[in-house]
Design a protein around this motif. Structure first.
Motif, PDB file in Angstrom:
ATOM      1  N   THR A  40       0.835  -1.206   0.000  1.00  0.00           N
ATOM      2  CA  THR A  40       0.000   0.000   0.000  1.00  0.00           C
ATOM      3  C   THR A  40       0.873   1.260   0.000  1.00  0.00           C
ATOM      4  OG1 THR A  40      -0.270  -0.498   2.357  1.00  0.00           O
ATOM      5  CG2 THR A  40      -2.186  -0.812   0.953  1.00  0.00           C
ATOM      6  N   ARG A  45       2.822   5.986  -2.837  1.00  0.00           N
ATOM      7  CA  ARG A  45       3.954   6.793  -3.358  1.00  0.00           C
ATOM      8  C   ARG A  45       3.865   6.957  -4.872  1.00  0.00           C
ATOM      9  NH1 ARG A  45       6.401   4.525   1.059  1.00  0.00           N
ATOM     10  NH2 ARG A  45       6.953   2.594   0.001  1.00  0.00           N
ATOM     11  N   GLU A  66       1.266   9.570   9.617  1.00  0.00           N
ATOM     12  CA  GLU A  66      -0.036   9.054  10.076  1.00  0.00           C
ATOM     13  C   GLU A  66      -0.566   8.059   9.055  1.00  0.00           C
ATOM     14  OE1 GLU A  66      -1.224   9.958  12.905  1.00  0.00           O
ATOM     15  OE2 GLU A  66      -0.292  11.898  13.335  1.00  0.00           O
ATOM     16  N   VAL A  68      -3.107   6.729   6.411  1.00  0.00           N
ATOM     17  CA  VAL A  68      -4.111   7.245   5.491  1.00  0.00           C
ATOM     18  C   VAL A  68      -5.445   6.632   5.941  1.00  0.00           C
ATOM     19  CG1 VAL A  68      -4.800   7.289   3.061  1.00  0.00           C
ATOM     20  CG2 VAL A  68      -2.352   7.344   3.669  1.00  0.00           C
ATOM     21  N   GLY A  94       2.529  -3.902   4.182  1.00  0.00           N
ATOM     22  CA  GLY A  94       1.996  -2.599   4.596  1.00  0.00           C
ATOM     23  C   GLY A  94       0.481  -2.579   4.758  1.00  0.00           C
ATOM     24  N   ARG A  97      -2.746  -2.803   8.554  1.00  0.00           N
ATOM     25  CA  ARG A  97      -1.920  -2.085   9.524  1.00  0.00           C
ATOM     26  C   ARG A  97      -2.623  -1.943  10.866  1.00  0.00           C
ATOM     27  NH1 ARG A  97       2.093   0.037   6.180  1.00  0.00           N
ATOM     28  NH2 ARG A  97       3.209   1.798   6.941  1.00  0.00           N
ATOM     29  N   GLN A 101      -8.458  -2.911   9.723  1.00  0.00           N
ATOM     30  CA  GLN A 101      -8.073  -3.341   8.372  1.00  0.00           C
ATOM     31  C   GLN A 101      -7.984  -4.868   8.303  1.00  0.00           C
ATOM     32  OE1 GLN A 101      -4.532  -1.242   7.065  1.00  0.00           O
ATOM     33  NE2 GLN A 101      -5.605   0.724   6.969  1.00  0.00           N
TER      34      GLN A 101
HETATM   35  P1  AMP Z   1       5.149   2.046   4.128  1.00  0.00           P
HETATM   36  O1  AMP Z   1       5.826   2.196   2.812  1.00  0.00           O
HETATM   37  O2  AMP Z   1       4.448   0.712   4.256  1.00  0.00           O
HETATM   38  O3  AMP Z   1       6.057   2.345   5.295  1.00  0.00           O
HETATM   39  O4  AMP Z   1       3.980   3.139   4.179  1.00  0.00           O
HETATM   40  C1  AMP Z   1       4.285   4.503   4.145  1.00  0.00           C
HETATM   41  C2  AMP Z   1       3.090   5.326   4.583  1.00  0.00           C
HETATM   42  O5  AMP Z   1       1.967   5.045   3.741  1.00  0.00           O
HETATM   43  C3  AMP Z   1       2.589   5.042   5.982  1.00  0.00           C
HETATM   44  O6  AMP Z   1       3.322   5.756   6.973  1.00  0.00           O
HETATM   45  C4  AMP Z   1       1.146   5.531   5.878  1.00  0.00           C
HETATM   46  O7  AMP Z   1       1.073   6.939   5.882  1.00  0.00           O
HETATM   47  C5  AMP Z   1       0.761   5.075   4.485  1.00  0.00           C
HETATM   48  N1  AMP Z   1       0.209   3.703   4.508  1.00  0.00           N
HETATM   49  C6  AMP Z   1       0.757   2.589   3.966  1.00  0.00           C
HETATM   50  N2  AMP Z   1      -0.007   1.522   4.181  1.00  0.00           N
HETATM   51  C7  AMP Z   1      -1.084   1.958   4.887  1.00  0.00           C
HETATM   52  C8  AMP Z   1      -2.231   1.319   5.434  1.00  0.00           C
HETATM   53  N3  AMP Z   1      -2.416   0.001   5.322  1.00  0.00           N
HETATM   54  N4  AMP Z   1      -3.127   2.091   6.087  1.00  0.00           N
HETATM   55  C9  AMP Z   1      -2.948   3.401   6.224  1.00  0.00           C
HETATM   56  N5  AMP Z   1      -1.881   4.065   5.759  1.00  0.00           N
HETATM   57  C10 AMP Z   1      -0.953   3.356   5.085  1.00  0.00           C
END
Ligand code: AMP
Length: 205
Positions: A40, A45, A66, A68, A94, A97, A101
């Motif tokens: 995710t 990104r 934070e 999303v 990811g 989380r 979810q």
């Molecule tokens: P990551 O690359 O998995 O560290 O994700 C980077 C950022 O994306 C996180 O700090 C959140 O802001 C957002 N994000 C990724 N996955 C989720 C998720 N399952 N639920 C909510 N926000 C997410």
């Protein structure tokens, strides 16, 4: 037989605090099992880079470390999990989380008589991880990788994602892997888990 146990291929989740090396290990797992990795964070990104509406909505949360909101994340993952390449199974990086979810995913999978097969949590030491993340921020230019934000993301992991790990532990689906040492050390530990769960047979054994 594996085909009976996993009619749609294995559904695996990889967990780890920010900087646990989860992305790197996820790539390896997906490669040897020949399944897609669904991240995710990577989807967010990509959307930010493409300046889509989704990316615009996600950015303020991501930049602050934070989550999303689920109203954005859950519909996005539902669409992704409907793509044809998910039929042979997939690795989630990811997502989920939070406990909410995890429940959403359970209900989604139940519709196709499926469920999560295995959750691998990479367990790391916080200080080593902060150092790794600061290095990565330099290399990749990620705007959410400054020290206060990293510490905040770790607190969020402990507060929200660890209770979710317990949810899977209660179902005997959680395996914790020591994340200290080199990428290859950690990879060897993960291979042992995949072998134990009959998901993988190394070539030269
Ligand atoms: P990551 O690359 O998995 O560290 O994700 C980077 C950022 O994306 C996180 O700090 C959140 O802001 C957002 N994000 C990724 N996955 C989720 C998720 N399952 N639920 C909510 N926000 C997410």
């Amino acid at each position: 037989m594996m085909a009976e146990a996993h009619p749609h291929g294995p559904v695996i989740i990889i967990l780890g605090a920010p900087g646990a090396g989860k992305g790197t290990q996820a790539k390896h797992i997906a490669q040897v099992l020949d399944i897609p990795t669904i991240s995710t964070g990577a989807i967010f990104r990509q959307n930010m880079a493409d300046e889509t509406e989704l990316g615009r909505r996600a950015r303020e949360y991501m930049d602050a470390g934070e989550f999303v909101p689920d109203t954005v994340t859950n519909p996005m993952i539902t669409v992704r999990l409907g793509a044809p390449d998910t039929r042979r199974g997939y690795l989630l990086d990811g997502y989920p989380r939070t406990l909410d979810q995890a429940h959403y995913l359970r209900d989604f999978l139940a519709k196709s008589n499926s469920e999560v097969d295995l959750v691998i949590e990479i367990v790391t030491d916080e200080d080593e991880v902060v150092e790794r993340l600061l290095n990565r921020a330099q290399q990749e230019g990620r705007s959410d990788d400054t020290e206060p934000i990293i510490r905040h993301r770790m607190r969020v992991y402990h507060d929200q994602t660890e209770p979710m790990a317990t949810y899977y532990a209660d179902q005997d689906k959680l395996v914790q892997v020591d994340g200290m040492g080199t990428v290859d050390d950690v990879w060897q530990r993960i291979v042992e888990v995949l072998v134990e769960y009959h998901l993988y047979t190394p070539d030269n054994s």
